[in-house]
Design a protein around this motif. Sequence first.
Motif, short mmCIF file in Angstrom:
data_model
loop_
_atom_site.label_atom_id
_atom_site.label_comp_id
_atom_site.label_asym_id
_atom_site.label_seq_id
_atom_site.Cartn_x
_atom_site.Cartn_y
_atom_site.Cartn_z
N ARG A 1 -32.22 -38.77 28.22
CA ARG A 1 -30.95 -39.50 28.25
C ARG A 1 -30.89 -40.48 27.08
O ARG A 1 -31.91 -40.98 26.63
CB ARG A 1 -30.79 -40.30 29.54
N TYR A 2 -29.67 -40.75 26.65
CA TYR A 2 -29.44 -41.88 25.74
C TYR A 2 -28.45 -42.83 26.41
O TYR A 2 -27.59 -42.40 27.19
CB TYR A 2 -28.93 -41.42 24.37
N LYS A 3 -28.65 -44.11 26.13
CA LYS A 3 -27.86 -45.13 26.83
C LYS A 3 -27.36 -46.19 25.86
O LYS A 3 -27.96 -46.42 24.81
CB LYS A 3 -28.70 -45.80 27.93
N VAL A 4 -26.25 -46.83 26.23
CA VAL A 4 -25.67 -47.94 25.46
C VAL A 4 -25.75 -49.19 26.32
O VAL A 4 -25.38 -49.17 27.50
CB VAL A 4 -24.21 -47.65 25.06
N TRP A 5 -26.23 -50.29 25.72
CA TRP A 5 -26.43 -51.56 26.43
C TRP A 5 -25.75 -52.69 25.68
O TRP A 5 -25.54 -52.61 24.47
CB TRP A 5 -27.93 -51.90 26.52
N ASP A 6 -25.42 -53.75 26.42
CA ASP A 6 -25.06 -54.99 25.74
C ASP A 6 -26.33 -55.84 25.56
O ASP A 6 -27.42 -55.44 25.98
CB ASP A 6 -23.96 -55.76 26.48
N ILE A 7 -26.20 -56.99 24.94
CA ILE A 7 -27.38 -57.78 24.59
C ILE A 7 -28.00 -58.49 25.79
O ILE A 7 -29.04 -59.13 25.66
CB ILE A 7 -27.04 -58.82 23.50
N TYR A 8 -27.36 -58.37 26.97
CA TYR A 8 -27.90 -58.99 28.18
C TYR A 8 -28.59 -57.97 29.07
O TYR A 8 -28.96 -58.28 30.21
CB TYR A 8 -26.79 -59.71 28.95
N GLY A 9 -28.74 -56.74 28.56
CA GLY A 9 -29.40 -55.69 29.32
C GLY A 9 -28.51 -55.01 30.33
O GLY A 9 -29.00 -54.31 31.22
N ARG A 10 -27.18 -55.16 30.20
CA ARG A 10 -26.25 -54.50 31.12
C ARG A 10 -25.90 -53.12 30.58
O ARG A 10 -25.55 -52.98 29.40
CB ARG A 10 -24.99 -55.34 31.30
N LEU A 11 -25.98 -52.12 31.43
CA LEU A 11 -25.74 -50.74 31.03
C LEU A 11 -24.24 -50.51 30.86
O LEU A 11 -23.45 -50.74 31.77
CB LEU A 11 -26.30 -49.78 32.08
N LEU A 12 -23.85 -50.02 29.67
CA LEU A 12 -22.46 -49.71 29.39
C LEU A 12 -22.17 -48.22 29.44
O LEU A 12 -21.06 -47.80 29.75
CB LEU A 12 -22.07 -50.26 28.00
N PHE A 13 -23.18 -47.40 29.10
CA PHE A 13 -23.00 -45.95 29.12
C PHE A 13 -24.35 -45.29 29.33
O PHE A 13 -25.37 -45.74 28.81
CB PHE A 13 -22.39 -45.46 27.80
N GLN A 14 -24.32 -44.21 30.10
CA GLN A 14 -25.52 -43.41 30.31
C GLN A 14 -25.15 -41.94 30.21
O GLN A 14 -24.23 -41.47 30.90
CB GLN A 14 -26.11 -43.70 31.70
N SER A 15 -25.83 -41.21 29.36
CA SER A 15 -25.52 -39.79 29.20
C SER A 15 -26.08 -38.99 30.37
O SER A 15 -26.97 -39.44 31.09
CB SER A 15 -26.12 -39.27 27.89
N SER A 16 -25.54 -37.82 30.55
CA SER A 16 -26.15 -36.90 31.50
C SER A 16 -27.45 -36.37 30.91
O SER A 16 -27.64 -36.39 29.69
CB SER A 16 -25.18 -35.74 31.79
N PRO A 17 -28.38 -35.90 31.72
CA PRO A 17 -29.67 -35.42 31.17
C PRO A 17 -29.47 -34.24 30.23
O PRO A 17 -28.74 -33.29 30.54
CB PRO A 17 -30.45 -35.01 32.42
N LEU A 18 -30.08 -34.30 29.06
CA LEU A 18 -30.02 -33.21 28.11
C LEU A 18 -31.22 -32.27 28.33
O LEU A 18 -32.06 -32.49 29.20
CB LEU A 18 -30.00 -33.75 26.69
N GLU A 19 -31.28 -31.26 27.49
CA GLU A 19 -32.31 -30.24 27.67
C GLU A 19 -33.68 -30.74 27.22
O GLU A 19 -34.71 -30.37 27.79
CB GLU A 19 -31.92 -28.99 26.89
N TYR A 20 -33.70 -31.59 26.18
CA TYR A 20 -34.96 -32.05 25.59
C TYR A 20 -34.94 -33.58 25.47
O TYR A 20 -33.88 -34.22 25.50
CB TYR A 20 -35.16 -31.42 24.21
N PRO A 21 -36.10 -34.20 25.28
CA PRO A 21 -36.16 -35.66 25.08
C PRO A 21 -35.35 -36.11 23.86
O PRO A 21 -35.21 -35.36 22.88
CB PRO A 21 -37.66 -35.93 24.89
N ILE A 22 -34.86 -37.34 23.94
CA ILE A 22 -34.11 -37.93 22.82
C ILE A 22 -35.13 -38.55 21.87
O ILE A 22 -35.82 -39.51 22.21
CB ILE A 22 -33.12 -39.01 23.32
N THR A 23 -35.22 -37.99 20.67
CA THR A 23 -36.25 -38.42 19.73
C THR A 23 -35.74 -39.38 18.66
O THR A 23 -36.55 -39.99 17.95
CB THR A 23 -36.88 -37.20 19.06
N SER A 24 -34.42 -39.52 18.53
CA SER A 24 -33.90 -40.46 17.53
C SER A 24 -32.49 -40.89 17.89
O SER A 24 -31.71 -40.10 18.43
CB SER A 24 -33.91 -39.82 16.13
#
Length: 761
Positions: free
Chosen positions: A208-231
């Motif tokens: 998964r890849y995720k978007v956060w604000d600077i306080y650690g609050r989750l703004l977006f979470q992707s659905s699980p992809l086929e392989y690990p997110i490497t970059s």
Amino acid sequence: MRLKLTQAGTNIHTDLVAAAGWTPTNELFSCSDDQTIYKWDSTGDAVGKVCDLEAFFTDLHWYPVRNKQAAAGTDVFCVACTDGTFKIVAKNGRLEKSVDAHRGACIALRWNHEGTALVTAGEDGLVKVWSRSGMLRSTLADASSSVYSVAWSPDSDQVLFSSGHHLCIKPLQPSSKMLQWKAHDGVVLKVDWNPINNLIISGAEDCRYKVWDIYGRLLFQSSPLEYPITSVSWCPDGELFAMGSFNQLRLCHKTGWTYAKNRTDTGSVLNISWTTDGTQLACSGGNGAVCFGVIIDRTVEWKRLTATIEENHRIKVHDILSENDEDLDFRDRVIKMSLGFNYLVVATATQCCVYNTNNFNTPHIFDVKETTNLILQCPKKFLLVDNYNGITVYSYEGRQLSNPKFQGLRTEFLNGESISLSEDTLAVIDRSDSKSVRFFESATGKQIGEPLVHTIEISDLSLNQIGPNTERKLVLIDRNRDLYLTTVLKPQLVKMGTMCDSAMWNDTTDMLATMIDQRLVVWYYPTALFIDKDLVPRTKFIKDGSEFGKVPKIAYFHGSRAIIQRSDGALVTANVGQNPLLLYEYLATMQWNKAIRLCRHVKDDSLWACLAAMSVHYKDLNTAEVAFAAINEMDKLQYVLHIKTIPTEEGRAAELALFRRRPDEAEAILLQANLTYRAIKMNIRLFAWERALDLAVNYRTHVDTVMWHRKKYLEEAKREETSKNFLQYASSVQIDEEAIKAKIQQEKEKELARPGARRVG
């Protein structure tokens, strides 16, 4: 918008490419486990080998420069190595310094935004800060597991790093507390922190890849992809980011939704690097490949026109109504473009071209010295932002008008939410103090008054585009997502709402569209907030936001159409009706009778309320009388009728100021017009007894009148006098009721005798 990928048929590197980085002049350097560093041009062709180093690389980062002119003498980059060292290497491949930094591999490193410090992270779990010359400054953190990625905060006073499943933000100050939260269900492999939008992205082994604000609050979470997110990597302007996985590259909007998915032949995408202008990226692959991507099909629209970047050097403009197309070719790659107010402004690597949408054959062209970061337009001017000239305002003929500057201006951190332009005013959030906004004259660059200071950080602002500078208004959204409105010349913050995600002014009227609590709220006449707050609820159009989804943003607000971008990237159109536009059309030419006929025909309370506020603002009492009667505001109607009985224009203006709850302004109008008695009587009506007595004493008139009214008030209230000032004058002022009444009558006759006064029958 999509990515056009290119990749060499055969790999130049013979082993895994760990990282790649762009120079300020758009050359790419890649480092590989074959112990070589290669240079590439912007088209994706290998220029040649830079050097051989007896090391296996894990990361590469170029020394940051603010502009091309500052790049001379700073052409160095830093590489992290598996032997625990980091090496500072010159552009020509000369090794300048090698520093033993970690036990085990040095996995990640990053220069701060000013280039004054370098942070490294290693297999030993240590995060260290080094000077520009490679001297250790501090060991910032000691994590319990290997740290795979690091990033600096926008102000370079905090460091973000990954530790196992967690993300950590550690301030440089030793006494400050570290913020840590569980971010993923797998090991976090990559993080990035954008200095413009102040958002964080992370990718991990949980796919998964995720978007956060600077306080650690989750703004977006992707659905699980086929392989690990490497970059993961932010585009410099903060509007996009790229995500890499095994044989896959995605281009995403800053809110998380995906613009484009691309298959690659790179193996795992280990590193993604953007050019400084944000038009191109490169990724390094686990199979030794280096892949280049160019962003194409970027589109902007305005009314009936859409402009699309089809290739690096070409824009197609399409007229939806006539179905005509215009192909515009440029000698350099297109970096930024903006379409609005009948003009298309295009910034290339070396030029700025300004096209009138009625004639694309004869553009105004002038040279630019630096990469353009931002273009903003208003009806008669536009501005360019770059890291060399800063903020520059131009006319649409290409003539430079002003170059506003102030201490602490960081143009590399400006975006469309932190700066706004109108015909006469420029507003900028001061990054050195995010609670303040500075105003400038757009024609001269001179600062207007003192900065507007809010209680908490401001995240978004926008100036209205219609009306004279005396009616210029600014809307702002703060960190708590509260919405405020203020005038520019006399700042007075008025709260409009809470839970606001987006706000945008209409391009042809003074209407304001906002997304509040996932609903579209359109303020037909926001100036009503400064005239009569009781009318404000009646001047709003509210549309349920069930079709807009979570965190919607207003993309455009042209005429009667508001276009909202949902969190999944889809655009939804909402119509706010033509009637408010007609009302503004009549207001522009002061056709009050036509405005009344329109409201009578439509029979809409919101239009009547707008007309009531407009007529009070422009002092048309006859229209105000009709409008207040139509919406059954009897108390306000009676007050308007009372104002109409006042013989002098200054007296009526003062009463209208009082209607707008501005007693100080009303008093100033009366005193300037030498209507002292009326000013004293106004304060008596407001029970401002002390002020009424002060005026009477200072102007040496009607002291006995004030004492008489005060005496009557206390008798009716059955209270004793307690004011020291009134007790002082009670013994020395003789109250003669008949003489006072005669003096008041004399004042009224004197006012009637003034030039321009009218006698109401």
